[in-house]
Write a protein that holds these residues in place. Structure first.
Motif, PDB file in Angstrom:
ATOM      1  N   LEU A   1       0.844  -1.058  -0.164  1.00 33.62           N
ATOM      2  CA  LEU A   1       0.108   0.118  -0.180  1.00 33.62           C
ATOM      3  C   LEU A   1       0.851   1.238   0.010  1.00 33.62           C
ATOM      4  N   ILE A   2       1.863   1.175   0.703  1.00 35.07           N
ATOM      5  CA  ILE A   2       2.861   2.200   0.761  1.00 35.07           C
ATOM      6  C   ILE A   2       3.677   2.413  -0.626  1.00 35.07           C
TER       7      ILE A   2
ATOM      8  N   GLN B   1       1.078   4.137  -2.704  1.00 33.40           N
ATOM      9  CA  GLN B   1       1.201   5.539  -2.621  1.00 33.40           C
ATOM     10  C   GLN B   1       2.198   6.145  -3.014  1.00 33.40           C
TER      11      GLN B   1
ATOM     12  N   ILE C   1       1.860   6.747  -6.980  1.00 36.09           N
ATOM     13  CA  ILE C   1       0.617   7.810  -7.223  1.00 36.09           C
ATOM     14  C   ILE C   1       1.521   9.154  -6.875  1.00 36.09           C
ATOM     15  N   ILE C   2       2.090   9.236  -5.753  1.00 37.82           N
ATOM     16  CA  ILE C   2       2.787  10.535  -5.741  1.00 37.82           C
ATOM     17  C   ILE C   2       3.503  10.779  -6.786  1.00 37.82           C
TER      18      ILE C   2
ATOM     19  N   ARG D   1      -2.141  14.473  -1.925  1.00 36.33           N
ATOM     20  CA  ARG D   1      -1.849  13.014  -2.344  1.00 36.33           C
ATOM     21  C   ARG D   1      -1.287  11.976  -1.473  1.00 36.33           C
ATOM     22  N   LEU D   2      -0.667  12.665  -0.418  1.00 37.91           N
ATOM     23  CA  LEU D   2      -0.156  11.779   0.630  1.00 37.91           C
ATOM     24  C   LEU D   2      -1.316  11.202   1.444  1.00 37.91           C
ATOM     25  N   SER D   3      -2.495  11.234   1.217  1.00 41.72           N
ATOM     26  CA  SER D   3      -3.679  10.723   1.850  1.00 41.72           C
ATOM     27  C   SER D   3      -3.518   9.122   2.276  1.00 41.72           C
ATOM     28  N   GLY D   4      -3.540   8.827   3.572  1.00 38.01           N
ATOM     29  CA  GLY D   4      -3.234   7.459   3.849  1.00 38.01           C
ATOM     30  C   GLY D   4      -1.859   7.385   4.143  1.00 38.01           C
ATOM     31  N   LEU D   5      -0.970   7.911   3.540  1.00 38.85           N
ATOM     32  CA  LEU D   5       0.531   7.470   3.944  1.00 38.85           C
ATOM     33  C   LEU D   5       0.993   7.638   5.330  1.00 38.85           C
TER      34      LEU D   5
END
Lengths: 392, 286
Positions: free
Chosen positions: A142-143, A146, A149-150, B257-261
């Protein structure tokens, strides 16, 4: 399956040893027949589309086998194996697209990076166990997603990257597909043999022993840490290899939905549990079956009566329900149960009474799932003791 | 200034929602020793129960009741079906993971992937510290804290609550004094379902409801319960605020965009550095 591993005794935990000798022939004969059948597939009038699906299925089967090395053997259930699949696939794609490296170079680098990811996950596995490790494996991809996506400009975000160079190029698409099929089949068999050799060797026995009782293995003077990290790195490298090769085929593409999404990790768990955890072959065939049938269902126009839902919509739902039922009915998975049933039948046919009562499979903590569960319970107890100590 | 106030208000509201989710998750772990991966699915069940009841014209407050009753019942069924006679935590993990897939897929198939709006509980806005706040958020905050406070009172002062506490401290000791662990587990799952269900409704009316809405709160509640200490109610409450604010600050002040991170990073760091969390297991047998 070729000759070498045939001489090794199968390492199934509750095999009735007296039967092994007489039973070797039929089950491996079936294996050889299976290989011949797979090799003959392109000649039996299968459509190019279906052959393409089978290519994907073979890579997914390799991925499922890599899951089985860690989860089925050492009993550390990984909820995030897609991490390794994705590291291999994305690395090879990026090197190919950005630096123009040919797949013959970019794939090995992908494997190496996936192995490194295996070290990163494997080393914490030495400190934390059971459900806590499962949480880490669940969260790690999941990380990574992310991060993808970033840094969407590099990794393509949710949509993924464009396809890298093909493994095989030819004027005729049919030829490309057939060549890709045999490459996939060859790799599948090579990985199967390698994992067979490893898991049926002393290393495999140690890994199984770790699943059963980690402390006993340590007490016997073996370095549990070394074996655990080895299992993680081997598993990660093979998962990474499958992922890296997959993106260069006509079916695979470097997209989170194919390589990294949560659902990929869950699908591999479903596939391996269906086929049979801790058997390698079961997991591999489970992976091939899952991918192929899932795709078949997704192509269906058929509408389920009464609820009025297309079969293509409901494939994952059906697999989830099927796996639930199977965990109750055949906790060991289809493949080992089929082998056992076959052995019982043969035994009966030969009038061998041992076979019938020797075939009782689910007494005690014998299935890999149950052994893993046992480990988890112990890890929790240990954990509670540690906290209890802290509080004193 | 208004930005800081917005962060404060959003952080406070979302944190109390996370607390509702995390407390149920941690109670099930504390009492039964099982990790319920279907907890996110229960959130979805809560949101869609409210959605259906409200759309049937029964009003949003009937929806609130449905968002408590249906998830509680669903949670009890999960316990009966998957967790009751199974003390193997891994099988429960796999089965509840599959159950959450089933919930997600059923909702996706029936409702599609378009987000659904759940009507606000109350309308209008209120001026608060120079920033206008939807009354709905205030109600969400107040009801969440009423439920949390009610739970604390129940656990500490009622007979059944004390039995729950006793079982989580020492299942063996509780069994010795005649507390039936099956019944206590059943209550725990029902309470966890109720809390998660109402959180689902609030999430649905605060943002929107969709088939995958349970995933992020589930993952965040991992972070929360691990940070707070698995099994500790008090720990999850504190950690819910830490994670909730971290989440709001990173998404609104740094980058959406850092949502959840943030939560994920905290989870990994805590697991590696101090796996027993901030509050250890306050209820564990010493």
């Amino acid at each position: 399956m070729a000759d070498e591993p045939l001489s090794a005794e199968p390492a199934e935990t509750d095999t009735d040893r007296s039967l092994v000798g007489s039973m070797l022939a039929p089950r491996y004969l079936l294996g050889v027949l299976g290989v011949v059948a797979f090799a003959a597939v392109p000649f039996v009038g299968i459509s190019t589309t279906q052959l393409l699906v089978l290519i994907g299925a073979l890579y997914f089967g390799m991925f499922a086998m890599s899951w089985d090395v860690v989860s089925g053997y050492t009993g550390e259930i990984s909820f995030g194996h897609a991490l390794f699949f994705a590291v291999g696939g994305y690395t090879s794609t990026l090197l190919n697209l950005e630096l123009g490296l040919s797949p013959s170079l970019s794939i090995p680098v992908g494997v190496a990076l996936a192995a490194l990811a295996g070290v990163l996950i494997g080393v914490p596995a030495l400190r934390i166990r059971g459900p806590y490790l499962s949480l880490i494996t669940l969260v790690a991809p999941l990380i990574l997603l992310q991060v993808f996506i970033i840094y969407g400009d590099v990794f393509g975000g949710e949509l993924g990257l464009s396809s890298p160079a093909a493994l095989v190029t030819a004027d005729e698409f049919d030829l490309v597909v057939t060549a890709n099929y045999y490459i996939a089949l060859g790799l599948f068999l090579a990985i199967l043999l390698l994992l067979f050799a490893v898991t049926r060797s002393n290393i495999g026995s140690v890994l199984t022993a770790i699943r059963e009782d980690e402390d006993a293995v340590a007490a016997a003077g073996l370095n549990v840490a070394k074996f655990k990290v080895f299992a993680f790195v081997l598993s990660a490298a093979i998962g990474g290899l499958a992922g890296a090769m997959f993106v260069h085929t006509p079916v695979g593409s470097p997209r989170p939905s194919q390589l990294l999404a949560l659902i990929v990790s869950i699908e591999v768990l479903i596939a391996a549990t269906l086929g049979g955890m801790g058997t390698i072959v079961g997991a591999g065939l489970g992976g091939v079956f899952f991918y192929f049938v899932n795709d078949l269902l997704n192509q269906q126009e058929f509408t389920i009566p009464f609820v009025n839902v297309g079969l293509n919509e409901a494939s994952l739902l059906l697999f989830a329900l099927l796996t639930m039922v199977l965990i109750y009915v055949l906790p060991q998975g289809v493949f080992p149960s089929a082998i056992r049933a076959g052995r019982r039948l043969l035994g009966r046919a030969r009038g061998n009474p041992v076979a019938t009562d020797g075939g009782h499979e689910s007494g005690g903590a014998t299935s890999p799932i149950e052994q893993a569960a046992d480990r988890y319970r112990r890890a929790l107890e240990e954990f509670e003791e540690r906290i209890g100590d802290d509080e004193k | 200034m208004a930005d800081i106030v917005t962060i404060l208000i959003n952080g406070t509201v979302i944190s109390s929602l996370y607390a509702l989710v995390a407390i149920g998750f941690t109670m099930i772990f504390g009492v039964g020793g099982t990790i319920n991966l279907a907890h996110g699915g229960i959130i979805t069940v809560g949101a869609f129960s409210a959605y259906y009841v409200t759309n049937a014209g029964l009003g949003i407050w009937a929806g609130v009741l449905a968002a408590m009753a249906v998830p509680a019942l669903f949670s009890v069924l999960l316990y009966k079906g998957f967790a009751e006679r199974r003390d193997d935590i891994i099988i429960v993990m796999i089965l509840t993971l599959l159950a959450s897939i089933v919930v997600e897929e059923v909702v996706r198939i029936v409702e599609g992937s378009q987000p659904k709006a759940i009507p606000a509980l109350v309308s209008g806005t209120t001026e608060l510290l120079g920033s206008s706040v939807q009354n709905n958020l205030l109600v969400v905050f107040v009801v969440s804290w009423l439920l949390i406070g009610g739970l604390f009172a129940f656990v500490n002062y009622s007979k059944t609550g004390k039995a729950i506490l006793a079982t989580s401290m020492s299942p063996r000791g509780a069994a010795l004094v005649g507390i039936e662990s099956d019944r206590i587990n059943l209550y725990t799952w029902a309470i966890a379902g109720l809390l998660a269900g109402i959180a689902g409704l609030f999430l649905g009316s605060y943002q929107t409801a969709n088939w995958a809405m349970g995933r992020e709160p589930l993952i965040l509640s991992f972070s929360i319960v691990v940070l707070g200490g698995l099994g500790s109610i008090r720990g999850s409450l504190v950690a819910a605020y830490v994670i909730g604010f971290l989440e709001v600050i990173t998404t609104s002040a740094i980058d959406p965009r850092l949502s959840g991170l943030a939560g994920l990073v905290v989870l990994v760091v805590v697991l590696l550095v101090r796996p027993e969390g901030l509050f250890g297991r306050e209820l564990a047998e010493a």
